[in-house]
Design an enzyme around this catalytic site. Structure first.
Site, PDB file in Angstrom:
ATOM      1  CE1 TYR A  47      -3.323  -2.831   0.293  1.00  0.00           C
ATOM      2  CE2 TYR A  47      -4.638  -0.940   0.931  1.00  0.00           C
ATOM      3  CZ  TYR A  47      -4.557  -2.246   0.507  1.00  0.00           C
ATOM      4  OH  TYR A  47      -5.707  -2.963   0.281  1.00  0.00           O
TER       5      TYR A  47
ATOM      6  CE  LYS B 123       2.262 -17.462  -4.898  1.00  0.00           C
ATOM      7  NZ  LYS B 123       1.740 -18.839  -4.906  1.00  0.00           N
TER       8      LYS B 123
ATOM      9  CG  ASP C 239      -1.222 -20.291  -3.446  1.00  0.00           C
ATOM     10  OD1 ASP C 239      -0.644 -20.192  -2.342  1.00  0.00           O
ATOM     11  OD2 ASP C 239      -0.694 -20.853  -4.437  1.00  0.00           O
TER      12      ASP C 239
ATOM     13  CG  ASP D  11      -7.994  -5.393   1.510  1.00  0.00           C
ATOM     14  OD1 ASP D  11      -8.973  -5.074   2.214  1.00  0.00           O
ATOM     15  OD2 ASP D  11      -7.990  -5.294   0.270  1.00  0.00           O
TER      16      ASP D  11
ATOM     17  CG  ASP E 174     -13.682  -8.275   1.844  1.00  0.00           C
ATOM     18  OD1 ASP E 174     -13.459  -7.461   2.769  1.00  0.00           O
ATOM     19  OD2 ASP E 174     -14.316  -7.973   0.810  1.00  0.00           O
TER      20      ASP E 174
HETATM   21  C1  IPM Z   1     -10.378  -2.100   3.783  1.00  0.00           C
HETATM   22  C2  IPM Z   1     -10.636  -1.506   2.420  1.00  0.00           C
HETATM   23  C3  IPM Z   1      -9.546  -0.527   2.019  1.00  0.00           C
HETATM   24  C4  IPM Z   1      -8.219  -1.261   2.011  1.00  0.00           C
HETATM   25  C5  IPM Z   1      -9.769   0.147   0.662  1.00  0.00           C
HETATM   26  C6  IPM Z   1     -11.130   0.755   0.582  1.00  0.00           C
HETATM   27  C7  IPM Z   1      -8.698   1.132   0.336  1.00  0.00           C
HETATM   28  O1  IPM Z   1     -10.795  -2.530   1.468  1.00  0.00           O
HETATM   29  O2  IPM Z   1     -10.235  -1.337   4.747  1.00  0.00           O
HETATM   30  O3  IPM Z   1     -10.370  -3.325   3.895  1.00  0.00           O
HETATM   31  O4  IPM Z   1      -7.885  -1.947   1.040  1.00  0.00           O
HETATM   32  O5  IPM Z   1      -7.502  -1.140   2.995  1.00  0.00           O
HETATM   33 MN    MN Z   2     -10.902  -4.500   2.320  1.00  0.00          MN
END
Ligand code: IPM
Ligand code: MN
Ligand code: NAD
Length: 346
Positions: A131, A181, A214, A238, A242
């Protein structure tokens, strides 16, 4: 009792209703919060050409904590512009430890066939890695266009997030899984491997293992209940957070804390999810992720009884069958929030 000064940035889409929900549950918990709202949203950006004023970071510095709903309206403005202030807050304040717990709840249907309890934490390196704003484009718009974006992983950055993760594992089930990775990226993630190997003997009471990203996605679907603390770089953390939201039932359940463990700057609390344009404006967003982010904020601010009360109220509301549509229910955001508030207050 101390009054905590909170900067609230509701943002876009479902960010606003879930922020309202989180703050109303927080105040019902008995904690004393003085909230200042900042309308730093895509709407504001369309009107003023800026997501955040030039002195925005300095303004935030004076608060005890920052609470963010969600930002982004990709149909109107590019995400890499509107999300830049969020990444800047994390990096400028050196909020290097992003903590993203994911757990199953009684009363919430599981998307996977197994019914083992999941209780894990993704720790995401939040200050560098993939990032870092490091790169450029040459010959833009031509057939010869070249885009270069380089990740930056420092020994100091890797060591501090691994130490943080070991310490967290010690407070939990003493298992740490590091995600890389390093079979393909032979500089950056091999540094992670080396630092883990150096630190592990100093945390001999914590069982460590490693997975490539992976394999980690596969194992988080196949045996998510076996994970305790998972640590990875900014991008991998990140992605995995999710996924861990998905496997526990909905992204609408997952909180996060962006921490400066040294407390030099205000830490930032926000749900893992985004502004959810697909359901925005319909009053059906699940407020739980934001509410649990408020609990993480109160714990960080030293209000442990309030944090425990909120977590208990969420678990009890879900166990009693209160569910928004993402969990297969029919409650609105307001109704779901009310079911939590009545349990916190009661
Ligand atoms: C998160 C989000 C952010 C990230 C995006 C919106 C920049 O996906 O906080 O998980 O990737 O950090
Ligand atoms: Mn995210
Ligand atoms: P998203 O997290 O907003 O939504 C993904 C899916 O999960 C959608 O189907 C959505 O309806 C559902 N969902 C998410 N939160 C929910 C909730 N509380 N209740 C019920 N359902 C929920 O991800 P996206 O669609 O990829 O991103 C939308 C926008 O949000 C983009 O602009 C993105 O860049 C931004 N974003 C912002 C943040 C942030 O501000 N911290 C985080 C992630 C994404």
């Amino acid at each position: 009792m101390k009054t905590h000064r909170i900067a609230a940035i509701p943002g876009d889409g479902i960010g606003s209703p879930v922020t309202d929900a989180a703050l109303s549950v927080a105040s019902a918990s008995g904690a004393r919060l003085e909230v200042t709202r900042f309308d730093w949203s895509c709407e504001t950006c369309l009107a003023t050409d800026a997501m955040m004023p030039a002195d925005g970071i300095d303004t935030l510095r004076g608060f005890d904590a920052i609470f963010l709903g969600a930002v982004g309206w990709p149909a109107r403005l590019p995400d890499h512009v509107t999300l830049a202030p969020l990444i800047r807050m994390r990096q400028t304040f050196d909020l290097y430890a992003c903590v993203r717990p994911a757990r199953t709840f009684a009363g919430v249907p599981r998307p996977l066939r197994r019914d083992d309890e999941i209780d894990l934490v993704v720790v995401r390196e939040n200050s560098e890695g993939e990032y870092v704003d490091n790169g450029g484009v040459v010959a833009a718009g031509t057939a010869d266009e070249v885009a270069i974006q380089s990740a930056v992983h420092t020994r100091r950055g890797v060591e501090r997030i691994l130490r943080f993760s070991f310490d967290l594992a010690r407070q939990r089930r003493r298992r740490l899984t590091m995600i890389t990775k390093s079979n393909a990226q032979r500089y950056a993630y091999v540094l992670w491997d080396r630092v883990l190997a150096e630190l592990a003997p100093h945390y001999a009471d914590v069982a460590t293992d490693k997975l490539h990203i992976d394999a980690a996605t596969l194992e988080l679907v196949r045996r998510p209940h076996t994970f305790d603390v998972i640590v990875g770089s900014n991008l991998f953390g990140d992605i995995l957070s999710d996924l861990t939201g998905g496997v526990t039932g909905s992204l609408g359940l997952n909180p996060s804390a962006n921490l400066d463990p040294e407390r030099r700057a205000p830490s930032l609390f926000e749900p893992v999810h985004g502004s959810a344009p697909d359901i925005a404006g319909r009053g059906i967003a699940n407020p739980v992720a934001a509410v649990l982010s408020a609990a993480m904020m109160l714990e960080w601010l030293g209000e442990m009884p309030a944090a425990v009360a909120i977590r208990g109220a969420v678990a009890s509301a879900l166990a009693a069958g209160n569910r928004t549509p993402d969990l297969g229910g029919t409650l609105t955001t307001t109704q779901m929030t009310a079911s939590i508030v009545e349990r916190v207050a009661g």
